[in-house]
Design a protein around this motif. Structure first.
Motif, PDB file in Angstrom:
ATOM      1  N   GLY A 247     -14.168  31.031 -56.313  1.00  0.00           N
ATOM      2  CA  GLY A 247     -13.574  30.498 -55.062  1.00  0.00           C
ATOM      3  C   GLY A 247     -13.175  31.414 -54.027  1.00  0.00           C
ATOM      4  N   LEU A 248     -12.574  32.556 -54.301  1.00  0.00           N
ATOM      5  CA  LEU A 248     -12.142  33.376 -53.477  1.00  0.00           C
ATOM      6  C   LEU A 248     -13.382  33.986 -52.724  1.00  0.00           C
ATOM      7  N   ALA A 249     -14.455  34.497 -53.554  1.00  0.00           N
ATOM      8  CA  ALA A 249     -15.818  35.135 -53.028  1.00  0.00           C
ATOM      9  C   ALA A 249     -16.318  34.307 -52.119  1.00  0.00           C
ATOM     10  N   ALA A 250     -16.294  32.839 -52.331  1.00  0.00           N
ATOM     11  CA  ALA A 250     -17.186  31.805 -51.475  1.00  0.00           C
ATOM     12  C   ALA A 250     -16.355  31.796 -50.199  1.00  0.00           C
ATOM     13  N   VAL A 251     -15.043  31.770 -50.382  1.00  0.00           N
ATOM     14  CA  VAL A 251     -14.439  31.587 -48.918  1.00  0.00           C
ATOM     15  C   VAL A 251     -14.572  33.063 -48.223  1.00  0.00           C
ATOM     16  N   VAL A 252     -14.585  34.241 -48.680  1.00  0.00           N
ATOM     17  CA  VAL A 252     -14.989  35.524 -48.057  1.00  0.00           C
ATOM     18  C   VAL A 252     -16.357  35.408 -47.582  1.00  0.00           C
ATOM     19  N   LEU A 253     -17.195  34.818 -48.228  1.00  0.00           N
ATOM     20  CA  LEU A 253     -18.821  34.596 -47.782  1.00  0.00           C
ATOM     21  C   LEU A 253     -18.782  33.919 -46.653  1.00  0.00           C
ATOM     22  N   LEU A 254     -18.010  32.714 -46.612  1.00  0.00           N
ATOM     23  CA  LEU A 254     -18.145  32.024 -45.600  1.00  0.00           C
ATOM     24  C   LEU A 254     -17.476  32.383 -44.220  1.00  0.00           C
ATOM     25  N   ILE A 255     -16.297  33.429 -44.338  1.00  0.00           N
ATOM     26  CA  ILE A 255     -15.663  33.762 -43.181  1.00  0.00           C
ATOM     27  C   ILE A 255     -16.607  34.980 -42.639  1.00  0.00           C
ATOM     28  N   GLY A 256     -17.175  35.663 -43.361  1.00  0.00           N
ATOM     29  CA  GLY A 256     -18.079  36.823 -42.979  1.00  0.00           C
ATOM     30  C   GLY A 256     -19.593  36.056 -42.190  1.00  0.00           C
ATOM     31  N   LEU A 257     -19.906  35.316 -42.881  1.00  0.00           N
ATOM     32  CA  LEU A 257     -20.958  34.343 -42.285  1.00  0.00           C
ATOM     33  C   LEU A 257     -20.573  33.762 -40.686  1.00  0.00           C
ATOM     34  N   ALA A 258     -19.492  33.130 -40.762  1.00  0.00           N
ATOM     35  CA  ALA A 258     -18.942  32.776 -39.437  1.00  0.00           C
ATOM     36  C   ALA A 258     -18.582  33.778 -38.463  1.00  0.00           C
TER      37      ALA A 258
ATOM     38  N   ALA B  59     -20.191  36.569 -38.355  1.00  0.00           N
ATOM     39  CA  ALA B  59     -21.493  36.966 -38.056  1.00  0.00           C
ATOM     40  C   ALA B  59     -22.091  36.056 -36.691  1.00  0.00           C
ATOM     41  N   ILE B  60     -21.865  34.815 -37.095  1.00  0.00           N
ATOM     42  CA  ILE B  60     -22.698  33.880 -36.053  1.00  0.00           C
ATOM     43  C   ILE B  60     -21.925  33.799 -34.798  1.00  0.00           C
ATOM     44  N   PHE B  61     -20.614  34.050 -34.696  1.00  0.00           N
ATOM     45  CA  PHE B  61     -19.860  34.097 -33.531  1.00  0.00           C
ATOM     46  C   PHE B  61     -20.069  35.268 -32.777  1.00  0.00           C
ATOM     47  N   SER B  62     -20.233  36.482 -33.414  1.00  0.00           N
ATOM     48  CA  SER B  62     -20.481  37.872 -32.663  1.00  0.00           C
ATOM     49  C   SER B  62     -21.851  37.681 -32.181  1.00  0.00           C
ATOM     50  N   ALA B  63     -22.585  37.071 -32.796  1.00  0.00           N
ATOM     51  CA  ALA B  63     -24.443  36.799 -32.246  1.00  0.00           C
ATOM     52  C   ALA B  63     -24.146  36.172 -31.246  1.00  0.00           C
ATOM     53  N   ALA B  64     -23.558  35.065 -31.001  1.00  0.00           N
ATOM     54  CA  ALA B  64     -23.342  33.908 -30.056  1.00  0.00           C
ATOM     55  C   ALA B  64     -22.679  34.792 -28.817  1.00  0.00           C
ATOM     56  N   SER B  65     -21.923  35.581 -29.038  1.00  0.00           N
ATOM     57  CA  SER B  65     -21.083  36.220 -27.701  1.00  0.00           C
ATOM     58  C   SER B  65     -22.032  37.402 -27.175  1.00  0.00           C
ATOM     59  N   GLN B  66     -22.946  37.862 -27.890  1.00  0.00           N
ATOM     60  CA  GLN B  66     -23.609  39.060 -27.333  1.00  0.00           C
ATOM     61  C   GLN B  66     -24.913  38.307 -26.446  1.00  0.00           C
ATOM     62  N   GLU B  67     -25.188  37.030 -26.451  1.00  0.00           N
ATOM     63  CA  GLU B  67     -26.278  36.323 -25.664  1.00  0.00           C
ATOM     64  C   GLU B  67     -25.721  36.351 -24.240  1.00  0.00           C
ATOM     65  N   ARG B  68     -26.871  36.394 -23.610  1.00  0.00           N
ATOM     66  CA  ARG B  68     -26.624  36.118 -22.065  1.00  0.00           C
ATOM     67  C   ARG B  68     -26.251  34.632 -21.690  1.00  0.00           C
TER      68      ARG B  68
END
Length: 95
Positions: free
Chosen positions: A21-32, A34-43
C-alpha cells in the motif's frame, strides 16, 4: 504452538500489505508529479478572439505618450462632465 505460527504469519501478511500500500501511494504521487510538471512546461493555448499579450503591451506603451501636464478634470476625462475649453473655470458675469 499453532497460535504462534498463525500469529506470525498474520503479522507478516499485514506487513506485506502495508508495504504494498505504501509503495502504491508513493507510485501514485510520483505519477501525479510527473503529469503536473509536464503540463506546466507546455505553452499556453491561445483561444480564438483572446487578447494577445504582446499586442496589449504595445497598446500600453502607445498610451504612455500622453502630455506631461494632463488637465485636472477627472470627470471630463471619463466623459461624465464637459471639459472647459481653456482649463480654467468660467468667469462669473459682472453686473
Amino acid at each position: 504452538m499453532k497460535t504462534e505460527i498463525s500469529t506470525a504469519s498474520h503479522t507478516m501478511q499485514r506487513v506485506r500489505v502495508g508495504l504494498i500500500g505504501l509503495a502504491a501511494v508513493v507510485l501514485l504521487i510520483g505519477l501525479a508529479s510527473a503529469i503536473f510538471s509536464a503540463a506546466s512546461q507546455e505553452r499556453p493555448v491561445a483561444a480564438i478572439d483572446s487578447p494577445k499579450a504582446d499586442a496589449i503591451a504595445n497598446m500600453t506603451l502607445a498610451n504612455n505618450n500622453l502630455p506631461a501636464t494632463a488637465p485636472n478634470e477627472p470627470l471630463a476625462e471619463l466623459g461624465v462632465a464637459p471639459a472647459t475649453a481653456n482649463g480654467a473655470a468660467p468667469a462669473a458675469p459682472h453686473q
